[in-house]
Every structure is written in C-alpha cells, then in structure tokens.
Design a protein around this motif. Structure first.
Motif, PDB file in Angstrom:
ATOM      1  N   LEU A 111     -17.396  25.585 -23.149  1.00 20.42           N
ATOM      2  CA  LEU A 111     -17.472  24.050 -23.108  1.00 20.42           C
ATOM      3  C   LEU A 111     -17.501  23.598 -24.640  1.00 20.42           C
ATOM      4  O   LEU A 111     -17.030  22.496 -25.107  1.00 20.42           O
ATOM      5  CB  LEU A 111     -18.546  23.608 -22.180  1.00 20.42           C
ATOM      6  CG  LEU A 111     -18.290  23.488 -20.754  1.00 20.42           C
ATOM      7  CD1 LEU A 111     -19.584  22.902 -20.022  1.00 20.42           C
ATOM      8  CD2 LEU A 111     -16.997  22.309 -20.632  1.00 20.42           C
ATOM      9  N   TYR A 115     -15.739  20.816 -26.690  1.00 22.48           N
ATOM     10  CA  TYR A 115     -16.321  19.725 -27.459  1.00 22.48           C
ATOM     11  C   TYR A 115     -15.938  19.730 -28.947  1.00 22.48           C
ATOM     12  O   TYR A 115     -15.771  18.611 -29.766  1.00 22.48           O
ATOM     13  CB  TYR A 115     -17.928  20.141 -27.503  1.00 22.48           C
ATOM     14  CG  TYR A 115     -18.843  19.846 -26.368  1.00 22.48           C
ATOM     15  CD1 TYR A 115     -18.124  19.522 -25.190  1.00 22.48           C
ATOM     16  CD2 TYR A 115     -20.108  20.412 -26.204  1.00 22.48           C
ATOM     17  CE1 TYR A 115     -19.053  19.634 -24.033  1.00 22.48           C
ATOM     18  CE2 TYR A 115     -20.945  20.281 -25.043  1.00 22.48           C
ATOM     19  CZ  TYR A 115     -20.215  19.831 -24.026  1.00 22.48           C
ATOM     20  OH  TYR A 115     -21.220  19.676 -22.871  1.00 22.48           O
ATOM     21  N   TRP A 127     -16.832  13.396 -23.577  1.00 21.13           N
ATOM     22  CA  TRP A 127     -17.491  14.382 -22.495  1.00 21.13           C
ATOM     23  C   TRP A 127     -18.495  13.697 -21.764  1.00 21.13           C
ATOM     24  O   TRP A 127     -18.966  14.063 -20.579  1.00 21.13           O
ATOM     25  CB  TRP A 127     -18.133  15.623 -23.308  1.00 21.13           C
ATOM     26  CG  TRP A 127     -16.816  16.351 -23.628  1.00 21.13           C
ATOM     27  CD1 TRP A 127     -16.132  16.401 -24.928  1.00 21.13           C
ATOM     28  CD2 TRP A 127     -16.000  17.253 -22.859  1.00 21.13           C
ATOM     29  NE1 TRP A 127     -15.090  17.255 -25.068  1.00 21.13           N
ATOM     30  CE2 TRP A 127     -15.120  17.780 -23.612  1.00 21.13           C
ATOM     31  CE3 TRP A 127     -16.192  17.615 -21.672  1.00 21.13           C
ATOM     32  CZ2 TRP A 127     -14.036  18.770 -22.954  1.00 21.13           C
ATOM     33  CZ3 TRP A 127     -15.296  18.549 -21.168  1.00 21.13           C
ATOM     34  CH2 TRP A 127     -14.308  19.122 -21.874  1.00 21.13           C
ATOM     35  N   ARG A 128     -19.351  12.645 -22.321  1.00 18.64           N
ATOM     36  CA  ARG A 128     -20.415  12.006 -21.513  1.00 18.64           C
ATOM     37  C   ARG A 128     -19.433  11.491 -20.372  1.00 18.64           C
ATOM     38  O   ARG A 128     -19.898  11.351 -18.980  1.00 18.64           O
ATOM     39  CB  ARG A 128     -20.986  11.075 -22.280  1.00 18.64           C
ATOM     40  CG  ARG A 128     -21.894  11.395 -23.265  1.00 18.64           C
ATOM     41  CD  ARG A 128     -23.214  12.270 -22.764  1.00 18.64           C
ATOM     42  NE  ARG A 128     -22.905  13.529 -22.658  1.00 18.64           N
ATOM     43  CZ  ARG A 128     -23.466  14.748 -21.872  1.00 18.64           C
ATOM     44  NH1 ARG A 128     -24.591  14.078 -21.323  1.00 18.64           N
ATOM     45  NH2 ARG A 128     -23.110  15.731 -22.030  1.00 18.64           N
ATOM     46  N   TYR A 131     -18.107  14.032 -17.936  1.00 18.01           N
ATOM     47  CA  TYR A 131     -18.870  14.630 -17.007  1.00 18.01           C
ATOM     48  C   TYR A 131     -19.118  13.937 -15.650  1.00 18.01           C
ATOM     49  O   TYR A 131     -19.427  14.155 -14.458  1.00 18.01           O
ATOM     50  CB  TYR A 131     -20.438  14.977 -17.620  1.00 18.01           C
ATOM     51  CG  TYR A 131     -20.455  16.284 -18.539  1.00 18.01           C
ATOM     52  CD1 TYR A 131     -19.185  17.267 -18.324  1.00 18.01           C
ATOM     53  CD2 TYR A 131     -21.513  16.657 -19.234  1.00 18.01           C
ATOM     54  CE1 TYR A 131     -18.995  18.221 -18.949  1.00 18.01           C
ATOM     55  CE2 TYR A 131     -21.083  17.756 -20.057  1.00 18.01           C
ATOM     56  CZ  TYR A 131     -20.191  18.624 -19.772  1.00 18.01           C
ATOM     57  OH  TYR A 131     -19.985  19.759 -20.553  1.00 18.01           O
ATOM     58  N   ALA A 135     -18.410  14.882 -12.009  1.00 18.37           N
ATOM     59  CA  ALA A 135     -19.477  14.798 -11.037  1.00 18.37           C
ATOM     60  C   ALA A 135     -19.137  13.933  -9.767  1.00 18.37           C
ATOM     61  O   ALA A 135     -19.394  14.242  -8.667  1.00 18.37           O
ATOM     62  CB  ALA A 135     -20.777  14.559 -11.543  1.00 18.37           C
ATOM     63  N   SER A 158     -30.588  11.295 -14.909  1.00 17.34           N
ATOM     64  CA  SER A 158     -29.251  11.254 -15.432  1.00 17.34           C
ATOM     65  C   SER A 158     -29.175  10.584 -16.924  1.00 17.34           C
ATOM     66  O   SER A 158     -28.518  10.799 -17.888  1.00 17.34           O
ATOM     67  CB  SER A 158     -28.186  10.543 -14.331  1.00 17.34           C
ATOM     68  OG  SER A 158     -28.200  11.327 -13.288  1.00 17.34           O
ATOM     69  N   ASP A 161     -30.338  12.846 -19.306  1.00 14.65           N
ATOM     70  CA  ASP A 161     -29.440  13.879 -19.508  1.00 14.65           C
ATOM     71  C   ASP A 161     -28.431  13.164 -20.463  1.00 14.65           C
ATOM     72  O   ASP A 161     -28.007  13.873 -21.437  1.00 14.65           O
ATOM     73  CB  ASP A 161     -28.885  14.393 -18.198  1.00 14.65           C
ATOM     74  CG  ASP A 161     -27.682  15.215 -18.529  1.00 14.65           C
ATOM     75  OD1 ASP A 161     -27.982  16.383 -18.883  1.00 14.65           O
ATOM     76  OD2 ASP A 161     -26.494  14.876 -18.382  1.00 14.65           O
ATOM     77  N   ASN A 167     -26.161  18.985 -20.043  1.00 16.40           N
ATOM     78  CA  ASN A 167     -25.181  18.975 -19.045  1.00 16.40           C
ATOM     79  C   ASN A 167     -25.645  18.943 -17.667  1.00 16.40           C
ATOM     80  O   ASN A 167     -25.107  19.458 -16.967  1.00 16.40           O
ATOM     81  CB  ASN A 167     -24.364  20.124 -19.213  1.00 16.40           C
ATOM     82  CG  ASN A 167     -25.271  21.521 -19.332  1.00 16.40           C
ATOM     83  OD1 ASN A 167     -26.412  21.693 -18.821  1.00 16.40           O
ATOM     84  ND2 ASN A 167     -24.882  22.495 -20.249  1.00 16.40           N
ATOM     85  N   THR A 169     -25.687  16.423 -15.637  1.00 16.67           N
ATOM     86  CA  THR A 169     -25.097  15.369 -14.695  1.00 16.67           C
ATOM     87  C   THR A 169     -23.813  16.198 -14.145  1.00 16.67           C
ATOM     88  O   THR A 169     -23.773  16.207 -13.053  1.00 16.67           O
ATOM     89  CB  THR A 169     -24.522  14.162 -15.559  1.00 16.67           C
ATOM     90  OG1 THR A 169     -25.419  13.499 -16.031  1.00 16.67           O
ATOM     91  CG2 THR A 169     -23.505  13.496 -14.754  1.00 16.67           C
ATOM     92  N   LEU A 170     -23.426  16.999 -15.049  1.00 18.22           N
ATOM     93  CA  LEU A 170     -22.173  18.016 -14.430  1.00 18.22           C
ATOM     94  C   LEU A 170     -22.937  19.099 -13.792  1.00 18.22           C
ATOM     95  O   LEU A 170     -22.297  19.240 -12.533  1.00 18.22           O
ATOM     96  CB  LEU A 170     -21.544  18.808 -15.784  1.00 18.22           C
ATOM     97  CG  LEU A 170     -20.522  19.731 -15.222  1.00 18.22           C
ATOM     98  CD1 LEU A 170     -19.179  19.042 -14.705  1.00 18.22           C
ATOM     99  CD2 LEU A 170     -20.147  20.549 -16.516  1.00 18.22           C
ATOM    100  N   THR A 171     -23.765  19.836 -13.875  1.00 18.59           N
ATOM    101  CA  THR A 171     -24.314  20.952 -13.179  1.00 18.59           C
ATOM    102  C   THR A 171     -25.123  20.418 -12.001  1.00 18.59           C
ATOM    103  O   THR A 171     -24.783  20.979 -10.684  1.00 18.59           O
ATOM    104  CB  THR A 171     -25.376  21.969 -13.707  1.00 18.59           C
ATOM    105  OG1 THR A 171     -26.411  20.956 -14.104  1.00 18.59           O
ATOM    106  CG2 THR A 171     -24.905  22.534 -15.182  1.00 18.59           C
TER     107      THR A 171
END
Length: 416
Positions: A111, A115, A127-128, A131, A135, A158, A161, A167, A169-171
């Motif tokens: 990742l 970036y 990327w914000r 994600y 999600a 969130s 984050d 990350n 929000t993604l996970t």
C-alpha cells in the motif's frame, strides 16, 4: 405524564444527547480538512511537531524509499525528490536499512508503494476517499444497509482514523464484511480476511473462526490469497524484509507498548494492556492478564461459531468486540470495525437497547476524551459490554418452519 409519553421523551433526549456528543468529531474533521487544504506541504511536520496526518506521511515516505531502493537494485534510475530529502527526519532504532525497518508487515509496504505514486498531499486525499469507498462497497456487498454503513464509517473512531492517516477504516470495513459473508460467500470472506494481513492485530479473531470445520472454503481462500500477497512483496522486500519484520519489528512494537506511561501517555490507547497499565498495574502482570483474556476470547469465538443458526449481524458484532479485547497493541483508529458493529446492532436491536449500542459507537472516540481528563484508558470496558450484549442477541434462532414446513420462505440477506 403517561408512560408512553415519558418513553417518547426519553427517546428524544438520548438521541439529542448522542448528537451533541458526536458533534465535536465532525468539527475536528472540518478543522483538519481546512488545515491540510491551506497548508498541504505541512502534512508531515510543523515547527518540528508531528501533525496528526504524520502516520500517512510515514507510509508515503516509506513507499518512496522503497521505490528508490527497488530502482537502485534493478538499475532503473530514479527522480530526485528534494521535498523528501528535506523533510525526512526519522531516527531509526536499528542499523538495518530503512526498507527493512518496518513496524508493519511487508504487506502494508504494498500500500505504501501505491501511496507514493502520487504527490504526498494529493495521495492523502485520494486514499482517504478510496478507503471509504472500498469499505462501503464491501459492507454493502455483505448485506448491511446504507444507514448503518455511513454512520459507522463516519463515526468517532473513523474520524480519528481519517485525520491520523491510518488504515482502520479499510481494515474495519473488510473485517466486518468478511464476518458477515462467512457463510453466504465464504471465498469472498476469505479474500477479505487475507487483506487484513496489512495489520495482523486486527485479524486475531479470524484463525479461531476459520479453523471451524464448516469454514474450510473460507480458510482455503484466505491462505491462497494471502500467499499471493506475500509473493507480491518479494520483489520489493525480499525474504530479508520478512525476516526483519519478525525479528526486529515485533520487538520494536513490544518496546513501544512497554514505554512508561509517564513518558508517553497513549490517550488513544484501546487495549486491555494499556488500560491496566493506566491504573498502575505492572507491565508483567498486565501482560499476563492480556494473555488470559486472549485465551478466553479465543474459546468464546470457537463456541460462537460452532453452532449454526445464529443471527449474522449479532454474531459479527460479538466477534468484533472479542477481537478488540484480544489485541495486545492497538489504538482508537483500530476500533472502526467495532464502531461499525455497534452501529449495525443499533439498527436491528430493540428500542430499549439501542441507546447502549449508540453509546458504545460514541465511546470508540470519547475514550480518548475520558483518558485525557482522568488519566485512565477505558475502551476495553466498552468492548466487553459490546461482546456481552451482542453474545446475548446472537443466540441460535429456530426457523419458523422448523416445526411447520409449510411456513418456510426465502431467506433474507443480513441487513437487507
């Protein structure tokens, strides 16, 4: 005042209180957006002080150095980046080359490489947004409605984050989606679970779920896609990168967790280890307690997924809460999955329990507020309450047609 009117008044009051407690977080986010828009080049440091977005900047710089290392090894040449040379002031705690000094597994390095393909400030915003979209799409695929999805993804955890550039929000979105898809689409669930390898502590619950006899398709997909991701890291990290992660990065993370709270107090800490230490429990004893809770949560997960017929959303929420308790090292930006689970439960539980789930959703951000005021970290208590409540609502249900086959009808997708 009648009982019914008193109940309606209560419903309005707790909803108003929840809105008031939530408002500081969008205000914080707005302030962050304005600041990064007006000063895009200050995303890393400002007068030698780390800004909240420094986590994303760390990933970006790491990705840039990985590209430089890759180009140098393969003789591809490289473009000068004065901004990088002028702004990287990270002192490494090891003599290993930077591309081998990594607190995250090399999967996160993939990742970071992505970036670094864009200028730093632009990459942060792209990327914000990505994600959030990834999600939301995976959660919708898993059957959640749009209201719990967006309230979960824009919740206090969130927001934290987002502004930290982490990350979670993604996970969080991937973990919740994988749990909801475990039976209806096990291979998809396995692929999503494998992606959690970018931050392994967020996936500690999954081995005890995937090793159940009925989860073999999901387990096979997790292993297969996980191996593919590992192979993709080898041109950049090599075997040496993985060896450095297991030999150097894990002890470094343990040392960070063991840092005296008088030296650095983690107001955003979210683990039982941090909570016990904030109450003065010695590190060794806190570690033993964390291990014991980990074992207890593993047994609970094994039992939770052993019996079929449990409501999917409640089982997911109990699993996310138990997973939060299992983490020995984690912060509030890692609680996005827990926050999503609590909001999903708020939409399907009884009106009497709804305020509790909304309160737990809020606490995933306000734990930092209380920690700053009291000097005590309390997030694990919220995870425990969430686990107990969701466990109770995850009791196996007998289908209406179990005793009357004529009443059988099409199954509803969770959250549809």
């Amino acid at each position: 005042m009648t009982r019914q009117s008193a109940w309606h008044l209560y419903q309005r009051l707790w909803l108003l209180l929840a809105i008031l407690l939530y408002l500081p977080f969008p205000a914080l986010l707005l302030n962050n957006i304005i600041g990064t828009t007006l000063h895009p080049n200050h995303i890393w440091t400002d007068d030698a002080q780390l800004l909240p977005q420094a986590f994303f900047a760390m990933f970006w710089f790491s990705g840039m150095l990985l590209w430089r290392h890759f180009c140098a090894v393969h003789g591809l040449g490289q473009t000068a980046t004065p901004f990088l040379d002028q702004h990287v002031h990270v002192q490494l705690a090891t003599s290993a080359p930077f591309h081998l000094t990594w607190l995250y597994p090399p999967l996160m390095g993939l990742l970071s490489l992505l970036y670094a393909c864009l200028p730093l400030a632009l990459s942060f915003w792209v990327w914000r947004g990505l994600y959030l979209l990834i999600a939301a799409a995976s959660l919708r695929r898993a059957g959640l409605g749009w209201a719990p999805i967006w309230l979960g993804l824009l919740g206090p955890a969130s927001v934290i984050d987002f502004i930290e550039g982490e990350n979670g929000t993604l996970t969080g979105g991937l973990a919740v989606s994988a749990l909801l898809l475990m039976h209806s689409a096990p291979r998809t669930a396995g692929v999503l679970a494998a992606c959690l390898g970018i931050k392994p502590q967020t996936a500690l619950a999954f081995p005890f779920i995937l090793l159940r006899r009925r989860q073999w398709p999901a387990l096979a997909a997790t292993i297969g896609f996980g191996l593919l991701l590992v192979l993709l890291t080898l041109p950049f990290f090599g075997i040496e990168g993985w060896r450095a992660f297991f030999l150097s990065s894990s002890p470094a993370a343990s040392g960070l967790a063991a840092t005296s709270l008088q030296q650095i107090f983690p107001v955003a800490g979210a683990t039982l280890l941090y909570m016990l230490r904030s109450f003065g429990v010695p590190l060794g004893l806190a570690g033993i307690a964390q291990l014991a809770v980990f074992a207890g949560c593993a047994i609970a997960l094994w039992r939770l997924w052993a019996r079929p017929g449990r409501p999917a959303i409640a089982r997911m929420a109990a699993s996310m809460s138990l997973g939060a308790l299992m983490m020995p090292y984690g912060y509030l930006h890692d609680m996005v999955g827990f926050s999503l689970a609590m909001m999903a439960m708020a939409f399907q539980t009884s009106p009497a329990r709804r305020p509790v789930y909304v309160g737990l959703w809020l606490f995933a951000g306000h734990s930092a507020t209380l920690a700053a005021l009291s000097g005590h970290i309390l997030m694990p208590l919220a995870a425990l309450i969430g686990a107990l409540m969701a466990w109770r609502e995850a009791a196996p249900q007998t289908p209406p047609h179990a005793h009357n086959p004529a009443s059988a009808g099409p199954a509803l997708h969770p959250g549809a």
